[in-house]
Design a protein around this motif. Structure first.
Motif, PDB file in Angstrom:
ATOM      1  N   SER A  99      38.353  45.168 119.405  1.00 45.10           N
ATOM      2  CA  SER A  99      37.468  44.162 118.813  1.00 45.10           C
ATOM      3  C   SER A  99      36.059  44.711 118.636  1.00 45.10           C
ATOM      4  O   SER A  99      35.410  44.472 117.614  1.00 45.10           O
ATOM      5  N   PHE A 100      35.576  45.433 119.649  1.00 42.01           N
ATOM      6  CA  PHE A 100      34.238  45.998 119.524  1.00 42.01           C
ATOM      7  C   PHE A 100      34.198  47.022 118.394  1.00 42.01           C
ATOM      8  O   PHE A 100      33.216  47.098 117.646  1.00 42.01           O
ATOM      9  N   TYR A 101      35.261  47.793 118.251  1.00 45.25           N
ATOM     10  CA  TYR A 101      35.313  48.812 117.195  1.00 45.25           C
ATOM     11  C   TYR A 101      35.159  48.161 115.823  1.00 45.25           C
ATOM     12  O   TYR A 101      34.395  48.634 114.975  1.00 45.25           O
ATOM     13  N   VAL A 102      35.867  47.050 115.601  1.00 43.64           N
ATOM     14  CA  VAL A 102      35.789  46.354 114.314  1.00 43.64           C
ATOM     15  C   VAL A 102      34.379  45.824 114.077  1.00 43.64           C
ATOM     16  O   VAL A 102      33.802  46.004 112.996  1.00 43.64           O
ATOM     17  N   ALA A 103      33.807  45.159 115.101  1.00 40.25           N
ATOM     18  CA  ALA A 103      32.464  44.601 114.951  1.00 40.25           C
ATOM     19  C   ALA A 103      31.438  45.708 114.727  1.00 40.25           C
ATOM     20  O   ALA A 103      30.522  45.572 113.906  1.00 40.25           O
ATOM     21  N   PHE A 104      31.575  46.807 115.455  1.00 39.04           N
ATOM     22  CA  PHE A 104      30.657  47.937 115.318  1.00 39.04           C
ATOM     23  C   PHE A 104      30.682  48.450 113.879  1.00 39.04           C
ATOM     24  O   PHE A 104      29.637  48.684 113.264  1.00 39.04           O
ATOM     25  N   LYS A 121      22.569  43.961 119.310  1.00 35.60           N
ATOM     26  CA  LYS A 121      22.406  42.601 119.812  1.00 35.60           C
ATOM     27  C   LYS A 121      23.275  41.625 119.027  1.00 35.60           C
ATOM     28  O   LYS A 121      23.851  40.689 119.583  1.00 35.60           O
ATOM     29  N   LYS A 122      23.405  41.867 117.730  1.00 32.85           N
ATOM     30  CA  LYS A 122      24.262  41.013 116.903  1.00 32.85           C
ATOM     31  C   LYS A 122      25.733  41.198 117.273  1.00 32.85           C
ATOM     32  O   LYS A 122      26.503  40.235 117.317  1.00 32.85           O
ATOM     33  N   VAL A 123      26.124  42.453 117.537  1.00 29.87           N
ATOM     34  CA  VAL A 123      27.505  42.720 117.941  1.00 29.87           C
ATOM     35  C   VAL A 123      27.817  42.012 119.253  1.00 29.87           C
ATOM     36  O   VAL A 123      28.862  41.363 119.400  1.00 29.87           O
ATOM     37  N   MET A 124      26.906  42.114 120.235  1.00 29.94           N
ATOM     38  CA  MET A 124      27.138  41.494 121.533  1.00 29.94           C
ATOM     39  C   MET A 124      27.185  39.974 121.422  1.00 29.94           C
ATOM     40  O   MET A 124      27.991  39.313 122.090  1.00 29.94           O
ATOM     41  N   ALA A 125      26.327  39.404 120.582  1.00 32.23           N
ATOM     42  CA  ALA A 125      26.347  37.950 120.379  1.00 32.23           C
ATOM     43  C   ALA A 125      27.680  37.524 119.777  1.00 32.23           C
ATOM     44  O   ALA A 125      28.248  36.487 120.146  1.00 32.23           O
ATOM     45  N   LEU A 126      28.203  38.337 118.860  1.00 32.58           N
ATOM     46  CA  LEU A 126      29.492  38.039 118.245  1.00 32.58           C
ATOM     47  C   LEU A 126      30.616  38.127 119.272  1.00 32.58           C
ATOM     48  O   LEU A 126      31.508  37.269 119.316  1.00 32.58           O
TER      49      LEU A 126
END
Length: 337
Positions: A99-104, A121-126
């Motif tokens: 999931s983090f890979y996709v958001a990144f 910060k946007k990735v972590m909020a997501l």
């Protein structure tokens, strides 16, 4: 729902052992460890003889050396961790790597393989918005907990981006950090049960580690089966190595494909044998389990004592420790009876 909303706050309040003169509750790094590593007293210790209740979890007494890794969350080096930094930490633990890979990739607009502080910060909020409990604390605020600033400005932001916040974070570096964090959790848990520093733990302690996250409605029966290991001459003196312990922890991360394979095979072929379980772990999840580990699993999760694995119970208990599958349960994609 209200209970779910307050769970993270309750945990923080329960384990926080310090506060500021203004009333803000704070954790020490050792409090953070105790809050996130569910354990029972090690069976080779004196704790039960000293009056601990049977089956009593004592998370306030984690039996292992302090973790330098956890000190990274004390970003201002004052020896304390705030509520927003705790939320940041829990978010990191709950992130499925995929999931983090996709958001990144979505926020890496120039395809450089790195993101800046604001994008992170946007990735972590997501990531937190995908978790019901984290979403309810997305600003790091709660009645009774005095918190300054947002969650996105806490935690390891300075560690990743420097004091001036101008460094960039590479995907490979962050993925390695997440893996190292998970490995450190496993090391701490094993060290807790390795009370005599022998480099191995008893079969009973391995069994306790498996059921430590079980809900109270099932815990008593599971602990009865753990105790019955003392009546199994070929198992009671078995010792589990760190590599065996770590392999099972790796299997927990892949609980969704494992459970799919086992449930599908069980429906088609009837009862699952220990060999079937080992084959599924190896062929589907790429995890090799020893005969001793599998036999202990089958013993603990044999609800009707017929010698067979109670698969639904096994998955139900372990999904609380499997971060990937917990995400799917929260979003309603997978429901366990």
């Amino acid at each position: 729902m209200a209970d779910e909303v307050d769970l993270m706050s309750w945990i923080f309040e329960y384990f926080a052992s310090s506060s500021t003169p203004e009333g803000e509750l704070l954790m020490r790094p050792e409090d953070l460890m105790r809050a996130v590593v569910p354990v029972f007293p090690p069976s080779e210790s004196h704790l039960v003889r000293d009056g601990y209740l049977r089956g009593e979890r004592n998370p306030g007494d984690l039996r292992c050396s302090p973790s330098e890794f956890f000190m990274l969350f004390d970003v201002n080096n004052d020896g304390h961790i705030s509520f927003k930094e705790y939320i940041f930490f829990v978010t990191l633990l709950s992130i499925p790597e995929s999931s983090f890979y996709v958001a990144f990739k979505m926020f890496d607009t120039d395809d450089s393989g790195e993101i800046d502080k604001e994008e992170f910060k946007k990735v972590m909020a997501l990531m937190r918005a995908c978790n019901r409990q984290g979403a309810n604390h997305r600003h790091g605020l709660r009645t009774g907990l005095k918190v300054n600033g947002s969650v996105e400005n806490g935690g390891l932001v300075e560690y990743f981006f420097g004091k001036d916040g101008k460094d960039c974070l590479q995907l490979d570096k962050f993925v390695k950090f997440l893996r190292d964090l998970q490995d450190e959790m496993v090391r701490l848990e094993f060290a807790h049960y390795d009370y005599k520093l022998r480099g191995t733990i008893l079969a009973k302690d391995f069994a306790l580690s498996m059921v430590a996250s079980a809900d109270m409605t099932h815990l008593s029966n599971l602990l009865n089966r753990v105790d019955e290991l003392n009546n199994k001459p070929h198992l009671k003196d078995v010792r589990i190595t760190f590599e065996e312990f770590k392999s099972f922890a790796e299997l927990r991360k892949k609980l969704q494909p494992l459970s799919l394979a086992l449930f599908s095979y069980g429906k088609a072929n009837g009862l699952l044998t220990q060999e079937d379980f080992q084959r599924a772990a190896s062929h589907v999840c790429g995890v090799s389990l020893t005969d001793n580990v599998v036999e202990i699993i089958f013993h603990v999760f044999d609800s009707n004592r017929d010698g067979n694995l109670s698969l639904a119970e096994f998955v139900r208990v372990l999904h609380q420790r499997g971060r990937d599958i917990a995400q799917h349960v929260d979003t309603g994609i997978m429901v366990l009876d």
